[in-house]
Enzyme design. Sequence first.
Site, PDB file in Angstrom:
ATOM      1  N   GLU A  66       0.818  -1.207   0.000  1.00  0.00           N
ATOM      2  CA  GLU A  66       0.000   0.000   0.000  1.00  0.00           C
ATOM      3  C   GLU A  66       0.853   1.259   0.000  1.00  0.00           C
ATOM      4  O   GLU A  66       1.953   1.274   0.552  1.00  0.00           O
ATOM      5  CB  GLU A  66      -0.895   0.025   1.245  1.00  0.00           C
ATOM      6  CG  GLU A  66      -1.845  -1.149   1.335  1.00  0.00           C
ATOM      7  CD  GLU A  66      -2.525  -1.266   2.679  1.00  0.00           C
ATOM      8  OE1 GLU A  66      -3.670  -1.745   2.702  1.00  0.00           O
ATOM      9  OE2 GLU A  66      -1.920  -0.888   3.706  1.00  0.00           O
ATOM     10  N   ASP A 237      -5.569  -4.850   8.520  1.00  0.00           N
ATOM     11  CA  ASP A 237      -6.866  -4.728   7.859  1.00  0.00           C
ATOM     12  C   ASP A 237      -6.751  -4.813   6.349  1.00  0.00           C
ATOM     13  O   ASP A 237      -5.804  -4.315   5.742  1.00  0.00           O
ATOM     14  CB  ASP A 237      -7.511  -3.387   8.229  1.00  0.00           C
ATOM     15  CG  ASP A 237      -7.883  -3.337   9.700  1.00  0.00           C
ATOM     16  OD1 ASP A 237      -8.865  -3.980  10.075  1.00  0.00           O
ATOM     17  OD2 ASP A 237      -7.181  -2.656  10.463  1.00  0.00           O
TER      18      ASP A 237
END
Length: 356
Positions: A66, A237
């Site tokens: 990410e 997450d």
Amino acid sequence: MSAPAPSELAFVPFVSVDNMMKLVHRIGIETMLSGIADYVEEDFRRWELFDKTPRVASHSKEGVIELMPTSDGETYGFKYVNGHPKNTKEGLQTVTAFGLLADVYTGYPVLVTEMTVLTALRTAATSAVVAKYLSPKGAHTMAMIGNGAQSEFQALAMKEICGINTLRLYDVDPKATEKLMRNLEGRGLTLQACKSAEEAALGAQIITTCTADKQNATVLSDNMVGTGVHINAIGGDCPGKTELASGILTRSDVFVEYPPQTRIEGEIQQMPEDFPVTEIWKVITGQAEGRKDERQITLFDGVGFATEDFSALRYVRDQLKGTGLYHDLDMLADPDDPRDLFGMVMRAEPESGDAA
């Protein structure tokens, strides 16, 4: 002709893992957690100034990579981070990261740093900031379900900022709990190893779930959660990964960082798109209520947001002055004539006879 020496403008301070650890010891880990928490809270109070977008994620069956960017209009920051739960079985970290700050006016980077250690610090600091606003009054006992790489940081931040003095611990791997207890011995906490998540939750005013497996799982079931508790759901997450039974969410007042991101990868991905949540910055600024009464269940669905990394990067930048705990990277091309980048490259040609 010898290559021109880099100018001062070519160098960007870089904080290595070694220097980050030295900085932690110079400042003191509890003091550093508290300091980062102050910066995190300050930036939540400035929330409306920031660029906000869900993180840019590249998912694979093994994990996720990410990018997390933001800017307050004067300084820009981003973090590169991965999450690969399978890595620990191969002797690798689940999470690794690095980050950068830049001057918006020039676009020039002003700091590059490791963020594997720093992410653990900022995640714990953020958890404690939220718990300070949402936990029941006088909370002193926390259940920590998931005792991996993040757990000690969480425990120390909650001790320093929220006054927690007792930890009830559970992990599916008993060796993780043994590791945590060994690492926190002598740090002013009462440590209680438990045989199940349900046992750990008994008598705790705060429950922290911090697991990494990339799957929907019921780490905390509805019957484990009594009235009046605060839950920090802060494990790794991503879409398809949850830790809490959906029944807990329906009984709780749920607080989040940035709803468009949390609805994709947080606990509330289980719920309808119109499931009500409160943004935590509104609680911190007094625009929304947090804890209302003794029986309320509050739940922080924490997924980590770019402003928190920005806060941690700002903190490190401000602490570096005078420490020498960084290396100057020759990172930016700085020709004498900004229009003559080619000429700068050509002037760096090795002289005849020089080693290639």
